[in-house]
Design a protein around this motif. Sequence first.
Motif, short mmCIF file in Angstrom:
data_model
loop_
_atom_site.label_atom_id
_atom_site.label_comp_id
_atom_site.label_asym_id
_atom_site.label_seq_id
_atom_site.Cartn_x
_atom_site.Cartn_y
_atom_site.Cartn_z
N LEU A 1 -6.81 5.09 -3.85
CA LEU A 1 -5.39 5.62 -3.60
C LEU A 1 -5.47 7.17 -3.71
O LEU A 1 -4.40 7.62 -2.85
N LYS A 2 -6.17 7.85 -4.31
CA LYS A 2 -6.27 9.14 -4.34
C LYS A 2 -6.57 9.73 -3.05
O LYS A 2 -6.02 10.52 -2.51
N ASP A 3 -7.75 8.84 -2.21
CA ASP A 3 -7.98 9.38 -1.05
C ASP A 3 -6.88 9.58 0.03
O ASP A 3 -6.52 10.41 0.68
N LEU A 4 -5.92 8.17 -0.16
CA LEU A 4 -4.77 7.85 0.76
C LEU A 4 -3.77 8.95 0.32
O LEU A 4 -3.14 9.53 1.21
N ALA A 5 -3.47 9.26 -0.63
CA ALA A 5 -2.28 10.21 -1.22
C ALA A 5 -2.66 11.40 -0.94
O ALA A 5 -2.02 12.18 -0.52
N ASP A 6 -3.96 11.90 -1.16
CA ASP A 6 -4.28 13.45 -0.65
C ASP A 6 -4.45 13.56 0.82
O ASP A 6 -4.14 14.64 1.31
N LEU B 1 11.94 2.15 -7.11
CA LEU B 1 11.44 1.30 -5.76
C LEU B 1 12.70 2.11 -4.92
O LEU B 1 12.29 2.19 -3.82
N LYS B 2 13.73 2.35 -5.34
CA LYS B 2 14.93 2.63 -4.59
C LYS B 2 14.54 4.09 -3.87
O LYS B 2 14.60 4.22 -2.72
N SER B 3 13.87 5.09 -4.43
CA SER B 3 13.57 6.11 -4.05
C SER B 3 12.40 5.93 -3.00
O SER B 3 12.35 6.54 -1.93
N ILE B 4 11.30 5.18 -3.31
CA ILE B 4 10.22 4.82 -2.35
C ILE B 4 10.81 4.04 -0.99
O ILE B 4 10.43 4.52 0.04
N LEU C 1 0.88 -1.27 -0.02
CA LEU C 1 0.17 0.18 -0.03
C LEU C 1 0.82 1.17 0.05
O LEU C 1 0.65 2.26 -0.56
N THR C 2 2.02 1.19 0.84
CA THR C 2 2.85 2.55 0.67
C THR C 2 3.63 2.66 -0.71
O THR C 2 3.43 3.85 -1.21
#
Length: 139
Positions: free
Chosen positions: A120-125, A28-31, A11-12
């Motif tokens: 995902l938009k809800d979570l990102a926001d 993925l390295k930056s995440i 999810l992250t």
Amino acid sequence: MKVTTKGRYGLTIMIELAKEYGQGPKSLKSIAHENNLSEHYLEQLAAPLRNAGLVRSVRGAYGGYKLAKEPTEITAGDVIRVLEGPITLVEGIEEEKPAQQALWLRIRDAIRGVLDHTTLKDLADSGDNNKEEAYMFYI
């Protein structure tokens, strides 16, 4: 049902990609670096997400991953099901007494409802918008 690190870290990944949606791929390295996670472990999680059609990989020096759909079209439930399997609360529920069975089904349906109605938009926001407020304590 217990959500393991597979579901949490998956999810992250997806939330980070949703934050960057429309801006190209993210590695993925930056995440991993931004979230203090293992890059190798995130690579293992990216494969099933790609196979499920939730992300696309982009090769090359500026490659990485990006969402295969808009962040409004992918729910937390989609991600959790890919990485954790079906959302169930109790195994062998059909053997329970009717009152208990009804309780477990209501709880399961409530969990599914939250996961399937959270995009995902809800979570990102909701993530970093109020970072300063999140650490403010009022006495």
